[in-house]
Design a protein around this motif. Sequence first.
Motif, short mmCIF file in Angstrom:
data_model
loop_
_atom_site.label_atom_id
_atom_site.label_comp_id
_atom_site.label_asym_id
_atom_site.label_seq_id
_atom_site.Cartn_x
_atom_site.Cartn_y
_atom_site.Cartn_z
N GLU A 274 -49.70 -37.07 -92.29
CA GLU A 274 -50.47 -35.88 -91.93
C GLU A 274 -49.69 -35.06 -90.92
OE1 GLU A 274 -54.33 -36.70 -90.49
OE2 GLU A 274 -55.05 -37.58 -92.38
N THR A 275 -49.83 -33.78 -91.04
CA THR A 275 -49.16 -32.91 -90.09
C THR A 275 -49.99 -32.79 -88.82
OG1 THR A 275 -48.32 -30.68 -89.76
CG2 THR A 275 -50.26 -30.89 -91.12
N ILE A 276 -49.30 -32.71 -87.70
CA ILE A 276 -50.00 -32.55 -86.42
C ILE A 276 -49.28 -31.47 -85.64
CG2 ILE A 276 -50.87 -34.91 -86.29
CD1 ILE A 276 -48.53 -35.64 -84.54
N ALA A 277 -49.97 -30.92 -84.64
CA ALA A 277 -49.40 -29.84 -83.86
C ALA A 277 -48.21 -30.34 -83.05
CB ALA A 277 -50.46 -29.25 -82.93
N SER A 278 -47.15 -29.54 -83.01
CA SER A 278 -45.95 -29.93 -82.27
C SER A 278 -46.26 -30.04 -80.78
CB SER A 278 -44.87 -28.88 -82.48
OG SER A 278 -44.56 -28.78 -83.84
N ALA A 279 -45.64 -30.99 -80.17
CA ALA A 279 -45.71 -31.17 -78.72
C ALA A 279 -47.11 -31.45 -78.21
CB ALA A 279 -45.16 -29.96 -77.98
N ALA A 280 -48.03 -31.55 -79.10
CA ALA A 280 -49.39 -31.86 -78.66
C ALA A 280 -49.60 -33.36 -78.70
CB ALA A 280 -50.39 -31.17 -79.58
N PRO A 281 -50.49 -33.86 -77.88
CA PRO A 281 -50.78 -35.29 -77.97
C PRO A 281 -51.28 -35.63 -79.37
CG PRO A 281 -51.80 -34.32 -76.02
CD PRO A 281 -51.27 -33.19 -76.84
N SER A 282 -50.97 -36.82 -79.79
CA SER A 282 -51.37 -37.21 -81.14
C SER A 282 -52.90 -37.22 -81.24
CB SER A 282 -50.84 -38.61 -81.47
OG SER A 282 -49.43 -38.59 -81.45
N PRO A 283 -53.43 -36.69 -82.33
CA PRO A 283 -54.88 -36.77 -82.53
C PRO A 283 -55.34 -38.21 -82.59
CG PRO A 283 -53.87 -35.23 -84.08
CD PRO A 283 -52.76 -35.97 -83.41
N ALA A 284 -56.61 -38.38 -82.38
CA ALA A 284 -57.15 -39.74 -82.30
C ALA A 284 -56.98 -40.50 -83.60
CB ALA A 284 -58.63 -39.68 -81.91
N ASN A 285 -56.95 -39.77 -84.71
CA ASN A 285 -56.87 -40.48 -85.99
C ASN A 285 -55.44 -40.84 -86.37
OD1 ASN A 285 -56.22 -37.71 -86.42
ND2 ASN A 285 -56.43 -38.06 -88.62
N VAL A 286 -54.47 -40.37 -85.61
CA VAL A 286 -53.07 -40.63 -85.95
C VAL A 286 -52.64 -41.94 -85.28
CG1 VAL A 286 -50.70 -39.81 -85.71
CG2 VAL A 286 -52.53 -38.21 -86.28
N ASP A 287 -52.22 -42.89 -86.12
CA ASP A 287 -51.85 -44.21 -85.60
C ASP A 287 -50.38 -44.27 -85.22
OD1 ASP A 287 -54.47 -45.35 -86.28
OD2 ASP A 287 -53.78 -45.04 -88.35
N ALA A 288 -49.59 -43.48 -85.87
CA ALA A 288 -48.15 -43.51 -85.58
C ALA A 288 -47.62 -42.09 -85.73
CB ALA A 288 -47.43 -44.45 -86.54
N ARG A 289 -46.49 -41.86 -85.08
CA ARG A 289 -45.97 -40.50 -85.10
C ARG A 289 -44.47 -40.54 -85.31
NH1 ARG A 289 -47.79 -35.86 -80.83
NH2 ARG A 289 -46.53 -34.16 -81.69
N LEU A 290 -44.02 -39.58 -86.08
CA LEU A 290 -42.59 -39.46 -86.31
C LEU A 290 -42.00 -38.62 -85.17
CD1 LEU A 290 -40.77 -40.39 -88.71
CD2 LEU A 290 -40.91 -38.05 -89.55
N VAL A 291 -41.03 -39.18 -84.47
CA VAL A 291 -40.49 -38.46 -83.30
C VAL A 291 -38.96 -38.36 -83.41
CG1 VAL A 291 -42.35 -39.22 -81.78
CG2 VAL A 291 -40.28 -40.60 -81.96
N TYR A 292 -38.44 -37.34 -82.73
CA TYR A 292 -37.00 -37.16 -82.60
C TYR A 292 -36.65 -37.44 -81.14
CZ TYR A 292 -37.20 -34.69 -87.07
OH TYR A 292 -37.40 -34.37 -88.38
N LEU A 293 -35.71 -38.33 -80.95
CA LEU A 293 -35.29 -38.68 -79.59
C LEU A 293 -33.83 -38.28 -79.43
CD1 LEU A 293 -36.90 -42.24 -79.53
CD2 LEU A 293 -37.80 -40.19 -78.41
N ARG A 294 -33.61 -37.41 -78.49
CA ARG A 294 -32.24 -36.94 -78.29
C ARG A 294 -31.60 -37.73 -77.15
NH1 ARG A 294 -30.67 -30.75 -78.51
NH2 ARG A 294 -30.86 -31.38 -80.69
N MET A 295 -30.39 -38.17 -77.41
CA MET A 295 -29.66 -38.91 -76.36
C MET A 295 -29.30 -37.93 -75.25
SD MET A 295 -27.15 -41.41 -78.55
CE MET A 295 -26.48 -42.18 -77.09
N THR A 296 -29.70 -38.26 -74.06
CA THR A 296 -29.42 -37.37 -72.93
C THR A 296 -28.10 -37.71 -72.26
OG1 THR A 296 -30.69 -38.86 -71.53
CG2 THR A 296 -31.85 -36.95 -72.46
N SER A 297 -27.49 -38.79 -72.74
CA SER A 297 -26.21 -39.19 -72.14
C SER A 297 -25.41 -39.99 -73.14
CB SER A 297 -26.46 -40.05 -70.87
OG SER A 297 -25.25 -40.59 -70.40
N SER A 298 -24.12 -39.93 -72.96
CA SER A 298 -23.28 -40.75 -73.82
C SER A 298 -23.28 -42.20 -73.36
CB SER A 298 -21.83 -40.22 -73.79
OG SER A 298 -21.79 -38.91 -74.24
N HIS A 299 -23.69 -42.41 -72.15
CA HIS A 299 -23.70 -43.76 -71.62
C HIS A 299 -24.91 -44.50 -72.16
CE1 HIS A 299 -23.79 -47.10 -68.81
NE2 HIS A 299 -22.50 -46.79 -68.52
#
Lengths: 384, 627
Positions: A274-299
Motif C-alpha cells: 500500500e502506498t503511504i504519504a512520504s515522510a509521514a509516520p506509518s499509518p496504524a494499519n501498515v506493519d512494515a515499510r519500505l525505506v531508503y537508508l543513505r550512508m552518511t559516511s564511508s566509515h
Amino acid sequence: MKLRSCLFLAVISIALLDAGRVETSRRPRYGGTLRVEIGAVLHSLDPAGAPADPDEAAAKNEIDSLLYDQRNPDGTFAGVAGSGAFHIAEWESGKHVTLAANENIRGGRPFVDSIDIQMGRPAKDRLLDLEGGKADFAEIPPEEARRAAERGVRVSTSQPEDLVAIVFAAGHAIAEDAHAREALARSIERAAIVNFILQKEGEPAGGLLPQWSNGTAFLFSTAADAAGAKELWSQIGGSPKIVLGYDSGDLLGQTIAERIAVNARDAGIGLTAETIASAAPSPANVDARLVYLRMTSSHPRDALAGFQAVLAPMAGLDPSPLPAAAASEQIYERERAIVSSYRVVPLVWLPRLYGLGPRVRDWKVPAAGEGWPFADVWLEQESQ
Amino acid sequence: MTFRSKLFWVFTIALLLSVGVIAAGVTIVARQAFDDLNRQHSEALVAQFEGEFQRRGQDVVQRVQGIADAEGTVRMAIDLSRPKADVSVYVNDARGVSQSHQLDFLDFVATDGAIISSNEWPARFGYKMDWLTQPQDWSSLGSFLMKVDTQDGPALGLMAVSTVRVGDRDLFIVGGQRLGKDFLNSLVLPDGMRALLYLDLDPDFQPTNLVDSSGPVVDSERLASFIARERQDPRKQAFEISWTPDPLSSEAFHALPLQGRRKELLGVLLIGSSQQEVVKLEHRIRDLALGVVAMGLFFGLLLSWWGTARVTRPVRKLAEGAREVSEGNWGARVDVHGRHEIGQLATAFNRMTTQLTQQREQLVQAERVAAWRELARRLAHELKNPLFPLQTTVENLQRAREQSPEQFDEVFRESTGILLSEIENLKKIVGRFSDFAKMPQPELGPVDVNNVVRGIVKLFEAQFGAVGRPPITPELHLEENLPVIQADATLLHRAIENLVLNAMDAMPAGGVLMLRTTHQDGDVELEISDTGSGLTPEECERLFTPYYTTKQHGTGLGLAIVQSVVSDHGGRISVESETGVGTSFHIRLPARPPLRPAPAHTPDATSPVATTPTASENPEATAGEGA
C-alpha cells in the motif's frame, strides 16, 4: 627528396597542431553555467527549516555543501550561507535556484561561473534534457541507467551506498512475530530485484553495510528460500496478513514492493503493498515499510551508527551507539544482531547514478556523505 | 323478481362474461406477444453479444499477432535464443507494447514458460506460465476466455497466444482484453437493456464479482441463486426477477455461460431487459381494456335496460291485460303491434278477449233467455195451480147461475171463498218473488255464529223428532273459542235456516245433520252436512242458480238467497256431495266484510239471472225458501 621532406613536415605540423588542440580542450576552463536538474522541490534553504521529505533533505544537503565551507562534527554545515564555493544569486521557491561562484573562496574560484538548478524535474524529463543537451547534470534512477547509457548519456555510478530495506513497525502484532518477519525475509528474491527492476545497477543486500564498506557483506545470505518461508509462515496461527507500505510517488519502491508481494504470495504469505504519504509516520494499519537508508559516511562504524539512529525508533532496535573505536568485528556483530532480528530486512544496495552532459569535465563521483563536487567541474566550450 | 329484472340480469351476466372473456383473451394474447417480442429481443441481443464477442476475439488475435510480427518482438526472440541471454532488458517492455496495441493483458513468456515481462503484473517476472508449455496449436485456437492473475487479483480476459520461434526456442506473446465493466460499456445496448457480468473467480458467489457497466451491481445477492444454477449446469437460461414489490421493477434475464479452453466456467453474462415498458404497456392495455369493459358495461347495461324494457313492455301489457281479464274485464285489449311472437301473442290475446266478450254476451243472453224461460215456466207453474181452481170456481158460478139458481147463493158463497183463497195463494207466490227481488243489504253487528247455529237447531228440535217421520239426529261440533264476526244476524240466521231445511228435505228417511264451526286466519268456517241421497255433479253445477230446483214445490230461490247472503258478507260457499252418501255445504265468513257494495246477485227486473255461483247448486236444497 625535397618533396618528401615537405610532405613529412606538413604531416608533422598537422599532427602537432591537432595535438595542441586536443591539449587545449583538456585544459580546465573558467566560465559557463552548469545546468543541473533535480527531482526534489525545495521551498526553503533556511538551515533551521525542516525538509518535507528525504529527497528534499538530500537535495538541500547537496546545495548546502556548495554554499558552506565548514561542517560540524555531526555532519551539519557551519558558518554562513555563501561562505562556500558558491553563493545564492537567484532563488525562486520550488522552481529553481542559481548559485554564483565566489571569487575569493579559499582554495580558488570554481571553474563555472554559476550553477542553475531546476527543481521538480521528473526522471524522464531529466533524461530527455540530458539527451537533448538542455541539462549538464542530473541524478538518474538506477532502473533507467542502462537505457540512458544506451541512448548515449554519460552515466556516472557511485559505490552502492543507499540501502533499501523493509522495516517492521514496532508494536504491531504481525511485526512482533519473529516467524512472520523471517518468513518474509526468506521469501524475497533479491537477485531478481537487482537484475530486473534495477537493471543490474545495485547489489543484493543481506546485511546493512555494503561489501566495500566493512568487507563482511558476503557473510549475510541474500538467497531466497520460498520453501523455508512457507514453512515458517505455516507455523503462524490464524490467517495473518502483512501490510507493506511504500512512499507515494516512489515508483521504484512501488515496483520493489509489488515484487515482494509476488514472492510472498509464492511462499503463501499474505501481503499487500500500500502506498503511504512520504515522510509521514506509518499509518496504524501498515506493519512494515519500505525505506531508503543513505550512508552518511564511508566509515562503517559511522554508517552503521547513522542507520541505527534512523532504524532504532522505527523498529524498536537497541539504540546504544557503537564505541568510537569499534573494531570491524564489533561492527559486524552489531550488524548481525540487527539483521538477525529480522526487524530490518535489507533488500538491495543502490548506487547513486548521475547523468552527465557532454561538456561536463572533471566530474568525480562523491564519496558517501560528501556533496556534489561542482567546484572542481568545468565546462568545455561548445564548438561553434 | 320481475321478468324484466330477470331478462336484465341475464343480459348483464352475458355481457359481463363476454366482455370478461374478450378482455382476458386480449390480455393473454398481448402478454404472449410481448413475451415473444421480448424473447426475440433478448435472443437478438445475445446473438449480438456473441457476434461482438467473436469480433473482439478476432481483434485480440490480430493485435497479439501484430505484436508477434513486430520487429522489436522478433529482435527480442532472436536475442533470447542466444545462450546466456539477458532477459532483464525486456522486463518493462510489455507495458509499453500493450499500451500501443490497446491490450489490457500482455505477457512475454520465454520458451520454458517463465514470464519475461508482464503488463498486468509487472512484478511477476520470472514466474512460470506452465500451461503455455503444453502442446497446443495456438495459431488455430484463436481467442479464448481465461482467468488472468493480476496484482489486483484474478480477472477474466479474452485472450490469444502467438509465438515467435527462433531455432528451437519459442517466445510466447500472451495478450488479451479484460472482460469487465469497460467491456460492458463498449457494448451497444438498446434502451432498457443492460449487460451484467459475473466473474466466476472465487469458489463461492461473491457479490462484488457481479458488475455492470457502472461497476458492482447493487443488490446482487438477488441473482446469486441463478448464478449458482448456472455454475452447476452451464447453459443458456432465462429467468425474471422483481427487484422490488413493484411489478415495474421486474427484469428479464438471459444467462450466457462464459467458458474457457477446457470448458470450465469462468463467468456468466446476464443480458437484462427491463420489463418496465412492457409492464407499463400491459398496464395501459389492461386499463384500456378495463375502460372499454366499463364503458361497454355502462352502455351495455343501458342497452340492456332499454332492450329489456322494450322486450318486456308488450309482455307487461299482456300481463296487465290478462290481469284485467282475470278481474272480469273481459273486454281488455293489449296495445302491442308487430310481426314478432309477442305481437302475434298480443293479437291472439286481443282476438281471444274479443271472442270471450262476444261469447260472454252470447252466454249472458242465452242465460238470460233461459232464466226468463225458467221464470216463465216457474211462474206459469206457480200461477197455473191457483188459476185452475179460479177458472173452475168461476165456471161453477156460471153453471150454478144458469142451471141451479136456487143453489146459486150457496155456490156463490163457496166459490167466493175459494176465489179469495186462491187469490191469497197468488199473492203469496208474488210476494215470495218480490222478497227475493228485494234482498236487503246486511246490517253488520257482532255475531257469534255458534249462538246462531244453536238457535236454529233449537228452533227445529221439534221437527227433528216429529211424529210420523223418521228422526233426524243433529250433531253439533262447535269450536269454543270461535271469534265474533261482523255480520247481519237476521240474514245469517235465514241463510243457515234455509240450509238446515234443505238438509232435512234431503233426508226423508232420517239421518244425521252435522253442524261444525271452526275458525282459520280469523275467518269462521261453518259446515252443514247431511246423510241424504246426495247430488249428481250436474246438479251441483246448477245448485245456486235462481229458480232452479229439483223439488215438486220449490221456488228455486232458497240456495240463491243463501249464496246472496254469504256473498254480501264477503264470504264464500261451496258444496261437496256424493251420491248415496250425503252433501256438505262449507261457508267461510270473514271476521269483517270488505267495505264494498255487494255484487249484484239480486236479479233485477230485466235480468233474473244471478252472478256465476262459486260452487255447484243443490237442486234438492232449493225447497227451503220455496217450500
